[in-house]
Design an enzyme around this catalytic site. Sequence first.
Site: not given
Ligand code: GP9
Ligand code: MN
Length: 418
Positions: A39, A81, A199, A258-259
């Site tokens: 994340e 994500t 996150h 992921d980003h």
């Molecule tokens: C939520 C997690 C985070 O299930 O994958 O989501 P994001 O806000 O990074 O898309």
């Molecule tokens: Mn994410």
Amino acid sequence: DGNELTEISDYMKEETTTSGSEEMEGIAKGKNVIFVSLESLQSFVINNKMNGEEVTPFLNDLIGDSYYFENFYHQTEQGKTSDSEFIVENSLYPSPRGAVYFTHSSNDFHSLPEIIGNNGYYSTVFHSNNKSFWNRDVMYDNLGYDHFYSETAFEVTEENSVGWGLKDKPFFKQSMKYLQQLNQKEQPFYAKFITLTNHYPFELSEEDATIDPYDSNSNTLNHYFQTVRYMDEAVEEFFNHLKETGVYEDSIIILMGDHYGISDFHKKAMSQYLDKEYTDFQHVQLQRVPFIVHIPGEEGKTFSKVAGQIDVKPTILNLLGIDDSNDLSFGTDLFSDDRKDYVALRDGSFITDDYVYTKDQCYNKDTGELIEGNIESSDDEEASACGPYMEQVNKELNYSDQIVFGDLFRFYDFGDEE
Ligand code: GP9
Ligand code: MN
């Protein structure tokens, strides 16, 4: 109808679906694949220090005996994500707005879980959030995942949660009993783990903070380092669990950010940390996320060529020795020499080995200097360097949108037996 699809599939076969590296082909044949989605992890923390301390000591070590792509870009948009998942599963671009996971969850896709499923793999996702977040339950079904271990599969309490839910350390720990079951009954398997603790807004309980926060005007960036370090420790523990249970030996482990986690809202703090001016060029370079392929027993190597999430699907298929010559992808195997030499971001920015293009400007990638002149003029070689790529990138993003918005793959015969 079929006509637009012919043009698009011809383009993809010709330009973006090339054959994989022969040297790496099948190197992980029949092995389990453990894919860890990290994340909000950006590359700028890798092999970097904060307050004199390594931010990601475990990942830095791991990179030493893994294949590491240091110029690997995320290509996500509003679907965050879920966009990164969509890109990896399909080697298609995410939507310019909204999330494909919501807007086109019943399309026909030719996804990674489906293809490896046809080759004997059992595929699962581990993520401790409500199963319907990002419409995952619906989309995962459509993409061909065999099982989704969502929030209800975990024991989530006040003590083992923070921010968005179950902390990464107990998440990996609690996953092991399921993973061991898979290891006994469902080999070979593909298991995607999606972490959560790192996150926004990067909350952490005091007892989990093992490094001090950074000191800048951005609370977000200040705490980011601490949650990144927590995630690094969680991944280290996960590797230990894998080794203790013997799952490690029969598996390859792939890790990917992921980003971005730090948006350009935190320019001032970022430029303080990086000790660099935060330009549009820097902004693009900050869209790099780690991509690590760890194959037990193989020596490590760091690659500098440009790469992106779009390349992950063909790369995994080639490592597993699964023939994907009938697939249609916008990415190419990262180990192949016969590969695309540019990465397109969803907003039309792109990166080549020599240039970075963003917001109508072309930059020298080594120096970060703006290349003055008319990009579209043909008599100024330097100024027009980004020109031809511009056209191709726009075409490609447009083709991908046509596939997704028009559900065009329902008209295409991939030649798989049903
Ligand atoms: C939520 C997690 C985070 O299930 O994958 O989501 P994001 O806000 O990074 O898309
Ligand atoms: Mn994410």
